[in-house]
Design a protein around this motif. Structure first.
Motif, PDB file in Angstrom:
ATOM      1  N   CYS A   1      -4.912   1.081   3.326  1.00  0.00           N
ATOM      2  CA  CYS A   1      -3.477   0.809   3.212  1.00  0.00           C
ATOM      3  C   CYS A   1      -3.185  -0.667   3.432  1.00  0.00           C
ATOM      4  N   ASP A   2      -2.169  -1.139   2.734  1.00  0.00           N
ATOM      5  CA  ASP A   2      -1.580  -2.445   3.023  1.00  0.00           C
ATOM      6  C   ASP A   2      -0.389  -2.175   3.941  1.00  0.00           C
ATOM      7  N   ILE A   3      -0.424  -2.737   5.152  1.00  0.00           N
ATOM      8  CA  ILE A   3       0.559  -2.390   6.176  1.00  0.00           C
ATOM      9  C   ILE A   3       1.489  -3.572   6.425  1.00  0.00           C
ATOM     10  N   LYS A   4       2.774  -3.308   6.354  1.00  0.00           N
ATOM     11  CA  LYS A   4       3.781  -4.315   6.666  1.00  0.00           C
ATOM     12  C   LYS A   4       4.630  -3.814   7.824  1.00  0.00           C
ATOM     13  N   GLU A   5       5.179  -4.736   8.598  1.00  0.00           N
ATOM     14  CA  GLU A   5       5.959  -4.385   9.786  1.00  0.00           C
ATOM     15  C   GLU A   5       7.282  -5.146   9.779  1.00  0.00           C
ATOM     16  N   ASP A   6       8.376  -4.465  10.138  1.00  0.00           N
ATOM     17  CA  ASP A   6       9.659  -5.149  10.223  1.00  0.00           C
ATOM     18  C   ASP A   6      10.001  -5.457  11.685  1.00  0.00           C
ATOM     19  N   ALA A   7      11.168  -6.006  11.901  1.00  0.00           N
ATOM     20  CA  ALA A   7      11.534  -6.478  13.237  1.00  0.00           C
ATOM     21  C   ALA A   7      11.756  -5.350  14.234  1.00  0.00           C
TER      22      ALA A   7
ATOM     23  N   ASN B   1       9.047  -0.795  12.674  1.00  0.00           N
ATOM     24  CA  ASN B   1       8.701   0.159  11.635  1.00  0.00           C
ATOM     25  C   ASN B   1       7.478  -0.356  10.884  1.00  0.00           C
ATOM     26  N   LEU B   2       6.541   0.545  10.586  1.00  0.00           N
ATOM     27  CA  LEU B   2       5.390   0.195   9.763  1.00  0.00           C
ATOM     28  C   LEU B   2       5.542   0.840   8.392  1.00  0.00           C
ATOM     29  N   TYR B   3       5.252   0.076   7.337  1.00  0.00           N
ATOM     30  CA  TYR B   3       5.295   0.545   5.961  1.00  0.00           C
ATOM     31  C   TYR B   3       3.867   0.529   5.440  1.00  0.00           C
ATOM     32  N   LEU B   4       3.384   1.670   4.984  1.00  0.00           N
ATOM     33  CA  LEU B   4       2.005   1.793   4.543  1.00  0.00           C
ATOM     34  C   LEU B   4       1.982   2.004   3.035  1.00  0.00           C
ATOM     35  N   PHE B   5       1.476   0.994   2.315  1.00  0.00           N
ATOM     36  CA  PHE B   5       1.376   1.035   0.866  1.00  0.00           C
ATOM     37  C   PHE B   5      -0.082   1.243   0.463  1.00  0.00           C
ATOM     38  N   PRO B   6      -0.332   1.786  -0.751  1.00  0.00           N
ATOM     39  CA  PRO B   6      -1.706   1.744  -1.270  1.00  0.00           C
ATOM     40  C   PRO B   6      -2.154   0.297  -1.401  1.00  0.00           C
ATOM     41  N   LEU B   7      -3.449   0.068  -1.291  1.00  0.00           N
ATOM     42  CA  LEU B   7      -3.939  -1.310  -1.277  1.00  0.00           C
ATOM     43  C   LEU B   7      -3.507  -2.088  -2.512  1.00  0.00           C
TER      44      LEU B   7
ATOM     45  N   SER C   1       3.714  -0.093  -7.364  1.00  0.00           N
ATOM     46  CA  SER C   1       4.586   0.753  -6.543  1.00  0.00           C
ATOM     47  C   SER C   1       5.985   0.175  -6.411  1.00  0.00           C
ATOM     48  N   HIS C   2       6.124  -1.127  -6.677  1.00  0.00           N
ATOM     49  CA  HIS C   2       7.427  -1.761  -6.527  1.00  0.00           C
ATOM     50  C   HIS C   2       8.262  -1.680  -7.794  1.00  0.00           C
ATOM     51  N   GLN C   3       7.707  -1.068  -8.852  1.00  0.00           N
ATOM     52  CA  GLN C   3       8.475  -0.916 -10.078  1.00  0.00           C
ATOM     53  C   GLN C   3       9.594   0.094  -9.840  1.00  0.00           C
TER      54      GLN C   3
ATOM     55  N   LEU D   1      -4.081   9.699  -5.601  1.00  0.00           N
ATOM     56  CA  LEU D   1      -2.652   9.984  -5.707  1.00  0.00           C
ATOM     57  C   LEU D   1      -1.785   9.007  -4.931  1.00  0.00           C
ATOM     58  N   SER D   2      -2.384   8.117  -4.175  1.00  0.00           N
ATOM     59  CA  SER D   2      -1.602   7.303  -3.252  1.00  0.00           C
ATOM     60  C   SER D   2      -0.761   6.245  -3.942  1.00  0.00           C
ATOM     61  N   SER D   3      -1.025   5.959  -5.211  1.00  0.00           N
ATOM     62  CA  SER D   3      -0.230   4.932  -5.895  1.00  0.00           C
ATOM     63  C   SER D   3       1.219   5.364  -6.078  1.00  0.00           C
ATOM     64  N   HIS D   4       1.499   6.647  -5.923  1.00  0.00           N
ATOM     65  CA  HIS D   4       2.866   7.154  -6.037  1.00  0.00           C
ATOM     66  C   HIS D   4       3.536   7.326  -4.676  1.00  0.00           C
ATOM     67  N   VAL D   5       2.906   6.816  -3.623  1.00  0.00           N
ATOM     68  CA  VAL D   5       3.358   7.136  -2.264  1.00  0.00           C
ATOM     69  C   VAL D   5       3.604   5.859  -1.467  1.00  0.00           C
ATOM     70  N   ILE D   6       4.686   5.864  -0.683  1.00  0.00           N
ATOM     71  CA  ILE D   6       4.874   4.885   0.382  1.00  0.00           C
ATOM     72  C   ILE D   6       5.093   5.676   1.660  1.00  0.00           C
ATOM     73  N   ALA D   7       4.448   5.241   2.744  1.00  0.00           N
ATOM     74  CA  ALA D   7       4.577   5.958   4.011  1.00  0.00           C
ATOM     75  C   ALA D   7       5.267   5.073   5.038  1.00  0.00           C
ATOM     76  N   LEU D   8       6.099   5.704   5.834  1.00  0.00           N
ATOM     77  CA  LEU D   8       6.819   5.014   6.907  1.00  0.00           C
ATOM     78  C   LEU D   8       6.404   5.615   8.240  1.00  0.00           C
ATOM     79  N   ALA D   9       5.987   4.762   9.168  1.00  0.00           N
ATOM     80  CA  ALA D   9       5.810   5.166  10.564  1.00  0.00           C
ATOM     81  C   ALA D   9       6.964   4.519  11.310  1.00  0.00           C
ATOM     82  N   SER D  10       7.945   5.317  11.672  1.00  0.00           N
ATOM     83  CA  SER D  10       9.232   4.774  12.094  1.00  0.00           C
ATOM     84  C   SER D  10       9.370   4.714  13.607  1.00  0.00           C
TER      85      SER D  10
END
Length: 383
Positions: free
Chosen positions: A63-69, A72-78, A83-85, A226-235
């Motif tokens: 996963c490519d993991i991003k974090e906001d202030a 929250n963690l956002y987990l994208f396929p690598l 996915s941003h389309q 199947l992960s290219s259609h998925v975004i995961a949030l760890a909130s």
């Protein structure tokens, strides 16, 4: 049981009907260990640091993991460039990282520490229990919850404060432990297996068992392409009003959300006719609570998926409670809650079933895969 109408290609060489809904052995093998680590981790609302670190260690390989202030963690396929389309059909997964706990309010002259609850607590359940205070040095200071001993008559305290004792006899002694107002407090409870087969005990199973399901599902979806259609949030901060998920909505575009929860089991106190969620009864799908109502088309669809793949399923309607599904629905994203039953949620320790965890992951996998393949028209935004 295979669905012969389920033929849409998801990747160049695989039909979905060829993807057996059996959790890969290596993922099954890792489930109990991951759940133990998550349960034992310190992560009260607004202090989810250790949980964030665990997720990074567990998922950074795929996963490519991003974090906001708000943490929250956002987990994208690598490879998530596609996915941003805005026109790409996307399923959002969600599980919250935080647990209920307490926060130090004041230190009394005699060394007793008063604490305010974070999240929903029945303070009677905390009486005499062990707690840990996380001080400014990141040390865990042991303490016990106190009430007036029975030898001195009835306890008449009706406040919403928890009083804990770290063994000190003065405010100065407590301060020497580097404990101060604003420090976080959680139950001192460690994960373990019960004598009953497949039943585990631990703190924070709401929602670490849901978070465990989400992370293991992500691994499985990644393995099957199947992960290219998925975004995961760890909130973050769900236990204090879905605050993390509400903030995350500005960063998420999706057609549907699947929210994982450690949902309260009511099979030990409700009358037989009113029980809706049983331990070892399979994953629970909630149709209503005080914060959201699930679209009946999603309920019908997930019922069919459970029937097709012979996965046990419980349907529950609750007058109280609330989940992050409300945040998604308020943004216009239909959401469904898949809960793993937890006896004694929001308590010192809860009980859960590993079979329920595995069946929740299987149900979510089959549901997400079918949604991605069929892309139901009612989930397509016409604007």
């Amino acid at each position: 049981m295979q669905n012969n109408n389920y033929q849409r290609k998801l990747c160049p060489e695989k039909d979905l009907c060829d993807l057996a809904p059996i959790i890969p052995p290596e993922i099954q093998k890792d489930a109990a260990g991951l759940l133990e680590q998550l349960s034992n981790t310190f992560g009260v609302s607004a202090h989810e640091d250790e949980v964030c670190e665990m997720i990074r260690k567990s998922c950074s390989r795929f996963c490519d993991i991003k974090e906001d202030a708000l943490r929250n963690l956002y987990l994208f396929p690598l490879d998530h460039s596609c996915s941003h389309q805005s026109d790409r059909f996307t399923v959002a997964l969600d599980a919250h990282m935080d647990e209920v706990g307490f926060i130090v309010k004041s230190i009394h002259k005699n060394g007793i520490i008063s604490c305010l609850p974070i999240g929903g607590w029945d303070l009677k359940n905390a009486s005499g229990s062990d707690f840990e205070i996380l001080n400014a040095d990141n040390q865990l200071i042991p303490a016990i919850a106190i009430t007036r001993p029975v030898h001195y008559g009835k306890n008449t305290d009706e406040s919403n404060l928890l009083f804990i004792d770290a063994g000190c006899t003065s405010k100065e002694q407590v301060e020497k432990l580097n404990v101060a107002c604003g420090d976080f407090v959680i139950p001192q409870s460690r994960f373990e297996f019960m004598a009953a087969p497949g039943i585990v005990k631990g703190k924070a199973l709401d929602d670490r068992i849901g978070l465990c399901a989400e992370l293991l599902l992500l691994r499985w979806l990644d393995q099957d392409g199947l992960s290219s259609h998925v975004i995961a949030l760890a909130s973050s901060q769900e236990e204090v009003g879905e605050r993390g998920a509400i903030a995350a909505m500005s960063n998420i575009q999706a057609n549907i959300a699947v929210c994982f929860e450690g949902c309260p089991a009511d099979d030990t106190f409700e009358s037989e006719d009113e029980v809706s969620t049983r331990l070892n009864g399979g994953p629970m799908v909630r149709v209503i609570d005080r914060s959201s109502i699930t679209d009946h088309r999603l309920i019908r669809l997930i019922r069919q998926v459970a029937l097709d793949y012979e996965i046990p399923l419980q349907i529950a309607a609750r007058a109280g409670g609330g989940t992050n599904a409300a945040a998604f629905i308020q943004k216009g994203i239909p959401a469904i809650v898949i809960g793993i039953p937890v006896r004694y949620a929001h308590n010192m320790s809860g009980l859960a079933s590993l079979d329920d965890l595995m069946n929740a992951i299987r149900l979510a996998y089959c549901f997400v895969a079918r949604i991605i393949a069929d892309q139901p028209s009612f989930l397509i935004n016409p604007f």
